[in-house]
Design a protein around this motif. Structure first.
Motif, short mmCIF file in Angstrom:
data_model
loop_
_atom_site.label_atom_id
_atom_site.label_comp_id
_atom_site.label_asym_id
_atom_site.label_seq_id
_atom_site.Cartn_x
_atom_site.Cartn_y
_atom_site.Cartn_z
N SER A 244 0.48 -0.96 -0.23
CA SER A 244 0.24 -0.15 0.14
C SER A 244 1.15 1.31 -0.09
N PHE A 245 1.88 1.23 0.31
CA PHE A 245 2.64 2.77 0.74
C PHE A 245 3.60 2.51 -0.73
N ASP A 246 4.24 1.32 -1.10
CA ASP A 246 4.89 1.32 -2.48
C ASP A 246 3.81 1.61 -3.31
N ALA A 247 2.46 1.72 -3.37
CA ALA A 247 1.62 1.89 -4.17
C ALA A 247 1.28 3.65 -4.58
N MET A 248 0.87 4.51 -3.52
CA MET A 248 0.40 5.92 -3.42
C MET A 248 2.36 6.79 -4.30
N PHE A 249 2.84 5.70 -4.58
CA PHE A 249 3.80 6.66 -5.47
C PHE A 249 3.53 6.19 -7.21
N ALA A 250 2.43 5.86 -7.25
CA ALA A 250 2.17 5.46 -8.28
C ALA A 250 2.16 6.58 -9.36
N ASP A 251 1.29 7.44 -8.98
CA ASP A 251 1.11 8.80 -9.21
C ASP A 251 2.05 10.17 -9.72
N GLY A 252 3.21 9.84 -8.64
CA GLY A 252 4.52 10.58 -8.87
C GLY A 252 5.26 10.73 -7.99
N ASP A 253 6.44 11.00 -7.54
CA ASP A 253 7.22 10.99 -6.27
C ASP A 253 7.04 11.80 -5.13
N ASP A 254 5.66 12.44 -5.06
CA ASP A 254 5.10 13.31 -4.01
C ASP A 254 4.05 13.49 -3.10
N PRO A 255 3.98 11.56 -2.82
CA PRO A 255 2.46 11.47 -2.61
C PRO A 255 2.22 12.56 -1.39
N TRP A 256 3.18 12.56 -0.17
CA TRP A 256 2.53 13.71 0.54
C TRP A 256 2.99 14.92 0.66
N SER A 257 3.38 15.29 -0.49
CA SER A 257 2.54 17.10 -1.00
C SER A 257 3.88 17.87 0.20
N SER A 258 5.01 17.28 0.08
CA SER A 258 6.06 17.86 0.77
C SER A 258 6.35 19.12 0.66
N ALA A 259 6.14 19.69 -0.22
CA ALA A 259 5.68 21.19 -0.61
C ALA A 259 4.34 22.32 0.47
N SER A 260 3.62 21.76 0.68
CA SER A 260 2.80 22.26 0.98
C SER A 260 2.80 23.11 2.96
N TRP A 261 1.88 24.04 3.00
CA TRP A 261 2.33 24.52 4.20
C TRP A 261 1.98 24.20 5.11
N TYR A 262 1.44 22.56 5.16
CA TYR A 262 1.79 21.65 6.97
C TYR A 262 2.45 20.82 6.39
N GLU A 263 3.37 20.88 5.71
CA GLU A 263 4.30 19.13 5.63
C GLU A 263 5.37 20.96 5.06
N ARG A 264 5.84 21.79 4.94
CA ARG A 264 6.12 22.70 5.69
C ARG A 264 7.13 23.07 7.15
N ARG A 265 5.73 23.74 7.22
CA ARG A 265 5.62 23.98 8.93
C ARG A 265 5.87 22.36 9.99
N LYS A 266 5.15 21.90 9.73
CA LYS A 266 5.74 20.55 10.51
C LYS A 266 7.21 20.50 10.47
N ARG A 267 8.36 20.20 9.90
CA ARG A 267 9.28 20.44 9.54
C ARG A 267 9.67 21.18 10.53
N ALA A 268 10.22 22.55 10.15
CA ALA A 268 9.89 23.66 11.02
C ALA A 268 10.13 23.58 12.11
N LEU A 269 8.47 23.01 12.40
CA LEU A 269 8.78 22.47 14.01
C LEU A 269 9.49 22.02 14.96
N THR A 270 9.24 21.16 14.18
CA THR A 270 10.28 19.23 14.56
C THR A 270 12.14 19.71 14.26
N LEU A 271 12.21 20.51 13.80
CA LEU A 271 13.78 21.42 13.44
C LEU A 271 13.75 22.35 15.12
N ALA A 272 12.72 22.81 15.12
CA ALA A 272 12.76 24.66 16.16
C ALA A 272 12.90 23.48 16.92
N VAL A 273 12.41 22.30 18.05
CA VAL A 273 12.23 21.82 19.71
C VAL A 273 13.61 21.60 19.31
#
Length: 425
Positions: A244-273
């Motif tokens: 099921s995880f491998d299948a998520m890449f059938a439509d592209g290399d970024d199924p988690w929308s890593s450039a979205s505001w949520y993902e960018r903010r989450k990464r920034a919070l993680t690094l900040a703590v």
């Protein structure tokens, strides 16, 4: 140790008889299992042997007779939350004196055992006299009846004994569903006399502290099967999970929308703590395409990025720096295979893809590989999930039940939950 599930149990048993020495034992020992049994169509009966009138023997505000009445009502309400429509039987035996009432306990259990009944009783070496007595009496009541099963649950052993005290060859683990875990937590809250102080006066103290409640918050139940009893293991679905995880890449290399505001903010919070400017060895467990991993690598000498998906790791390797080691594997087993120590481990949005028992084993393996003063960081989506074992709040509650004394940072906002822990030196 065997892992099974409630569907497997239901193939052998139509009735669940839970023997509780005191009100709240049903929640502390087998709350999630009761809820899942009810939802699967198993008839649930709870036998409460005593009404727990001696829980606060020095209370200046609540006499034993009043405590008896209050705790009996609490048990009824708790079971109604766990298993609506379940039958609760109060034997009314004296609190603290079950060993002397052995024959009466045997009679009470036998009266409620029917065909295809699974009896769950405290273990006879749980460490509390009433629990031990209830376990011995239940074993005698069931005897050698082939149509009746017997398994023992644990309450006080988790606090008073050592791991080697358990007969692990007889142990069976059942994960609870997220719905059952939620109901189990609500049911525990119905035991008001135990989860809150009766009053500020000496003798009215809180009985069930966070430390006492921790095993009940794990999201899984550990049972010890009686001699001669077996339960088939649950069928695994690891291959389906990986696919099921491998299948998520059938439509592209970024199924988690890593450039979205949520993902960018989450990464920034993680690094900040993160408490240090630089780390020696970092583990990013569930690294996916490695976007966070690459940021961690800017602050570390060496990073291990682990994911179950070969497709995700293929994407991660394309842009990964040479200081990152990419490993394919599935928790908890992959953690056991990694060499420590790590001075930082990050679990970002991975815990809720694991069952409660898998998550517990994963955290245990991570803690075993953290260096002194090493950090564990958990980051998760806060909203409800579908078609996976857990959600963010459940993941963080389970890990907090293990590591609450080592918490350093807790951050909560509408979309994100973030917890940091630092292991003791």
């Amino acid at each position: 140790m065997t892992r099974t599930d409630i569907e497997t149990v239901h193939t052998a048993y139509d009735r669940l008889l839970v023997v509780a020495a005191h009100p709240d034992d049903e929640c502390l020992g087998v709350g999630g299992l009761i809820a899942d049994a009810c939802d699967s169509g198993i008839e649930v009966v709870v036998l409460v042997l005593t009404d727990g009138e001696n829980s606060h023997p020095a209370s200046p505000t609540v006499a034993p007779a009043r405590m008896r009445a209050r705790r009996a009502i609490e048990a009824d309400r708790a079971v109604a939350v766990l298993a609506p429509g379940a039958r609760v039987v109060h034997a009314g035996l004296p609190d603290g004196d079950l060993a002397a009432r052995h024959d009466q306990v045997v009679e009470q259990v036998r009266a409620l055992v029917g065909p295809r009944t699974l009896v769950l009783a405290p273990w006879s070496a749980d460490g509390h006299p009433d629990h031990d007595a209830a376990g011995r009496a239940a074993a005698e009541a069931v005897g050698t009846d082939a149509a009746t099963g017997l398994a023992h649950y644990l309450v006080w052993l988790w606090h008073w004994s050592e791991p080697d005290d358990l007969p692990w060859d007889r142990a069976v683990v059942l994960d609870a569903s997220l719905t059952a875990t939620t109901r189990a937590a609500r049911a525990l809250g119905e035991h008001h006399t135990q989860v809150a102080a009766l009053s500020p006066a000496p003798g009215d103290e809180l009985m069930l502290t966070d430390g006492v409640l921790a095993p009940a918050r794990r999201g899984f139940t550990t049972l010890l099967l009686a001699d001669g009893m077996t339960l088939p293991p649950a069928s695994g679905d690891d291959d389906h999970r990986v696919a099921s995880f491998d299948a998520m890449f059938a439509d592209g290399d970024d199924p988690w929308s890593s450039a979205s505001w949520y993902e960018r903010r989450k990464r920034a919070l993680t690094l900040a703590v993160l408490r240090r400017e630089r780390y020696t060895r970092v583990l990013d467990l569930g690294c996916s395409t490695g976007v966070l991993t690459r940021s961690l690598a800017e602050r570390a000498d060496h990073v291990v990025g682990v994911d179950v998906s070969a497709q995700a790791l293929d994407v991660a390797r394309r842009a990964g720096p040479t200081t990152v080691e990419w490993v394919r594997g599935q928790a908890p087993g992959v953690v056991d295979a990694l060499e420590g120590p790590f001075d930082l481990v990050v679990l970002s949005e991975v815990g809720y893809f694991l069952t409660p028992f898998e998550l517990w084993l994963t955290v245990a393996a991570v803690l075993d590989r953290l260096a002194p003063e090493g950090e564990l960081v958990l980051v998760d989506w806060r909203h409800p999930t579908e078609h996976i074992p857990l959600d963010g709040p459940a993941v963080h509650a389970l890990v907090r039940s293990i590591c609450h004394e080592q918490a350093t940072v807790t951050h909560v906002e509408p979309d994100v939950l973030l917890d940091c822990y630092e292991v003791a030196t």
